[in-house]
Design an enzyme around this catalytic site. Sequence first.
Site, PDB file in Angstrom:
ATOM      1  N   LYS A 190      24.614 -25.814  41.307  1.00 28.26           N
ATOM      2  CA  LYS A 190      25.747 -25.256  42.091  1.00 28.26           C
ATOM      3  C   LYS A 190      25.478 -25.631  43.841  1.00 28.26           C
ATOM      4  O   LYS A 190      26.146 -25.730  44.669  1.00 28.26           O
ATOM      5  CB  LYS A 190      26.390 -23.873  41.960  1.00 28.26           C
ATOM      6  N   THR A 247      29.672 -20.126  46.066  1.00 20.24           N
ATOM      7  CA  THR A 247      28.627 -21.141  46.953  1.00 20.24           C
ATOM      8  C   THR A 247      29.409 -22.278  47.655  1.00 20.24           C
ATOM      9  O   THR A 247      29.046 -22.621  48.687  1.00 20.24           O
ATOM     10  CB  THR A 247      27.592 -21.661  45.955  1.00 20.24           C
TER      11      THR A 247
END
Length: 331
Positions: A190, A247
Site C-alpha cells: 500500500k 495511506t
Amino acid sequence: MKVAVMGAGSWGTTLAKVFADAGCRTTLWARRAEVAQEINEQRTNSRYLEQVQLPEALEATADAAEALDGAEIVVLGVPSQTLRSNLNEWAPMISNNATLVSLAKGVEKGTFKRMSQVIAEVSGAAPERIAVLSGPNLAREIALEQPAATVIACEDHNRAQLVQAALSAPYFRPYTNTDVVGAEIGGACKNVIALACGMSVGRGMGENTVAMLITRGLAEITRLGEAMGADPRTFAGLAGLGDLVATCTSPLSRNRSFGERLGKGGTLDDAREATHGQVAEGVTSSQSIHELAKLQGVEMPITTAVYAVCHKGVDVGDTVAALMGRSKKPE
C-alpha cells in the site's frame, strides 16, 4: 502485562500510548537519550507528535536492555530495512516466550523476506510467536484519540487475542486474523500505491485518477498476495483496503506526501527534505516488491511505474502515459 515498544517514531510512540492507555505497563525505547528524557519529564515527543500529551504511566528509556527486561509483548517499531540489524542486537535480551509484534511495513531488500520472516530468522522465534499489526492507522489521529481499528495477525490465534486484549483502548479497536502473509503484503504494497496517488495529485490530477489507482492497486496487491498463499478476503478488510485508502488519501501519510512532491517535479532529495529528512518506506519497498513480483510471475504495473520513477529516473509524466497506454483487457 509488560510491554516494550522498540522505536520512538510517530507510530511507535502512538502505540506505546495506546498500550499504556489500555492498562499495560509500557516502556518505550528511544534511540536518543534526549527523546526518552523529554517523554519522561515533559510527557511529549515533540519531534514526531507535536502537541500530543503522553500518559504518565508511559515510561521511556534509551537502554534497550531496560526496556526488554521481563517484557511479555515486544513491539518492533523500527523501519523495515533496519529491522534485521536492530533485532540482531536485541534478540539475546528478549524473553523466550515473549510475543513479538511487527509494525514495519515492507519487504527486505535483497532477500525479499517479509518482516515476520526476518524476525523468525534473526530471533529464532517460532512463527506462532510472531504477530503483525496492520490497518488504517495514521499515527497522529490515533494519538489524538480519534476512533480507529487495526488487525493483529498471528498464526496462533490465542497470541493474537492476547495482543488484542493488551491493545484495546476506548478509542482503539483491534481485530484478530491468522493470515500473516496477507496482512504483511497489504501493508508493504500500500505504501507503493500511495506514492503513485501522491504523484498523480502532484501532477494536478483529480479524484477519478486517485480512485483508479487505489482500485487497480488493490487488484495487483491481491494478485501478489494470492500467489504467496494469502487469503484474498484479507485484502477486503482493514489490513487491505482500509490501510490502502487511508495511506493513499491522507495528507498525514508520508508516502502520499512524498509522492506528491515527486509529482510536482521534485527529486528524491527534495521529497526527503519536505518530509523532515525521512524517506518514505514505499521508495525502498517499490524495488523489493517489483523484484518479488517478477519472481512470483505476477504483473504489478503501478508498482513497476513507481519503481521506474524512484530507481530508474523515469519522468512521472512518462509513467502515466505508459500506464494509460497498456493493452486493453477485461477488468
